[in-house]
Design a protein around this motif. Sequence first.
Motif, PDB file in Angstrom:
ATOM      1  N   SER A 136      13.381  -8.754  -0.222  1.00  0.00           N
ATOM      2  CA  SER A 136      12.682  -7.482  -0.221  1.00  0.00           C
ATOM      3  C   SER A 136      11.159  -7.620   0.344  1.00  0.00           C
ATOM      4  CB  SER A 136      12.702  -6.997  -1.527  1.00  0.00           C
ATOM      5  OG  SER A 136      12.094  -7.691  -2.355  1.00  0.00           O
ATOM      6  N   SER A 194       7.478  -5.412   0.138  1.00  0.00           N
ATOM      7  CA  SER A 194       7.028  -4.195  -0.486  1.00  0.00           C
ATOM      8  C   SER A 194       5.497  -4.172  -0.126  1.00  0.00           C
ATOM      9  CB  SER A 194       6.939  -4.354  -2.020  1.00  0.00           C
ATOM     10  OG  SER A 194       8.243  -4.497  -2.557  1.00  0.00           O
ATOM     11  N   GLY A 242       2.080  -1.765  -1.291  1.00  0.00           N
ATOM     12  CA  GLY A 242       1.744  -1.144  -2.528  1.00  0.00           C
ATOM     13  C   GLY A 242       0.394  -1.107  -2.953  1.00  0.00           C
ATOM     14  N   GLU A 282       8.290   4.394  -4.817  1.00  0.00           N
ATOM     15  CA  GLU A 282       8.218   4.296  -6.222  1.00  0.00           C
ATOM     16  C   GLU A 282       6.569   4.579  -6.720  1.00  0.00           C
ATOM     17  OE1 GLU A 282       9.533   1.216  -9.579  1.00  0.00           O
ATOM     18  OE2 GLU A 282       7.963   0.246  -8.051  1.00  0.00           O
ATOM     19  N   GLY A 322       4.289   2.151  -4.496  1.00  0.00           N
ATOM     20  CA  GLY A 322       4.953   1.170  -3.506  1.00  0.00           C
ATOM     21  C   GLY A 322       6.012   1.729  -2.822  1.00  0.00           C
ATOM     22  N   THR A 351       9.154  -0.008  -0.852  1.00  0.00           N
ATOM     23  CA  THR A 351      10.019  -1.500  -0.576  1.00  0.00           C
ATOM     24  C   THR A 351      11.105  -1.089   0.298  1.00  0.00           C
ATOM     25  OG1 THR A 351       9.535  -1.827  -2.852  1.00  0.00           O
ATOM     26  CG2 THR A 351      11.256  -2.997  -2.077  1.00  0.00           C
ATOM     27  N   TYR A 352      11.314  -2.468   1.095  1.00  0.00           N
ATOM     28  CA  TYR A 352      12.683  -2.250   2.115  1.00  0.00           C
ATOM     29  C   TYR A 352      13.318  -3.522   1.309  1.00  0.00           C
ATOM     30  CZ  TYR A 352      15.543  -3.914   5.921  1.00  0.00           C
ATOM     31  OH  TYR A 352      16.660  -4.331   6.722  1.00  0.00           O
ATOM     32  N   SER A 353      14.580  -3.495   1.346  1.00  0.00           N
ATOM     33  CA  SER A 353      15.566  -4.374   0.582  1.00  0.00           C
ATOM     34  C   SER A 353      16.544  -4.730   1.700  1.00  0.00           C
ATOM     35  CB  SER A 353      16.500  -4.157  -0.705  1.00  0.00           C
ATOM     36  OG  SER A 353      15.297  -3.597  -1.495  1.00  0.00           O
TER      37      SER A 353
END
Length: 492
Positions: free
Chosen positions: A60, A62, A64, A461, A487, A489-491
């Motif tokens: 992942s 992130s 943020g 989030e 934040g 996030t790319y998973s």
Amino acid sequence: MKKQIILIFIFLAASLYAQEGFGFGDYESSEEESAGNFGFGDFTNTRTGASSSPVKIGGSVSAGITSYVLEDAAKTSLGDIFSGSLHFSVAGSNADAVINLNLAPVLDGSSSPVTLDEAYIRAYFGSLDITAGLRKMTWGKADSMGPLDVINPLDYSDLSKMDDLLGMKIARPLIHASYNIGSFTKVEAVFVPWFTGYLFDMEKRWKPTAQFTRLIKGVGTYLENPVSVPNPAYMAAVPDILGGIANAGLPGYDYPETSSINYAQAGIRFTTTIGTADVGAQYYYGLLPRPTVVLSGVTDFWANIDWTNPLSPVIGEITPHIAYNRFHQIGIDYAQIIAGFNIRAEVAGNFTNDFSGDDGTVYNPSIAWSLGFDHGLPLGITVNVQATESIRLFHNKIDGNPVFDTEAGTKMTSTRLTFNVSKNFLRDTLETNITGIWGIEDKDFLIMPGIVWTKGDISLELIGGIFGGDKAGELGQYHKNSFIKAGLTYSF
């Protein structure tokens, strides 16, 4: 760092050795094992043939910020703008291996931007599994900080992550063996050759001060009332002594070297199913991860004072240091679904060497328990509640002055109530939840409301954290650290 490099070389060697058995299909992931590894990379082999895709890469990325809302804008630390993780796994017909890395920017060059989170090999020999390497594991049935979950210490250097218990765990080098007896019974054994305690922030906003506040007050009372007519030179030295203790912080100057076989730990665990109930029992011999704080040099300090000479210098010093106590744990756990309630319970006896209760450098023996449940309510609301308590034995033997007893000034019981309430909207793409921790004896709390929107591989989030209550409590001492965290996030 050398130990981590050795683990990586072991992983690579085993991977090359296992290549002959690798195929090119899909792997299968077990819920039990992946729970210890963020849901990535910890893949259980089917044992019926080679996995179809020998190497898997996930992770992942992130971006943020974290804002501490009670501080002036000019003083607010925004935290890491970028963070990420990488998960590598290799699966074969009779073995698999995992490396997990954490990524974070270090702009001042004080440490590496890449840290090793987990790295281990697991081999299968029929009903026997053997794992070796750096790993996070969970023992017991409790959802959060149960008394039987003793293998991995926790990282308390950033309490804005209190909603991610697995992320707070510190992976330990270990050897773990698991033997299945039929379909519902399992025996496990673990050996941990080195030890580390809880990790605290010693210099910045998350520095724990409650314990040292008690120590400094106790030392002050002790030093300011030695005799009816104190030595003036001695009295002049008191502020420096107290200041030195305050600035030392926890753990102080004398920190033991625990990366040796002298700090080895081991345990065994048995789990089975009786009817509709899952039960377990375990024994563990290790060290309590929370340190004791004691003073050294007290006797020599008094011996070197010349009370007949008002101008004599004060020789020697009183300094704080820490130690870790050995303990034996015997515990049982239970889980069962009753009337739609998923109930979980644990009970443990933690037995240190202080069976008389009057050794101030050793924590008293204690009984610890947890009881919790989760349940689905109407309108798609899910509730999770857990109570955890530790009860100190021989409490009446505790010395009231922190100079002589690390448990002075604390209550016989320590009870916490943890809860989480969540609900999904918009076809489960939007999750709202609130997590709370209430320290009953400390009269303090942490409340963390959050909202997460997920679309495919992307999640957005927003989380808040509010510390409050008694400022001398373990949570209340961080009342100035209430925060808002956002934040993306790319998973993959």
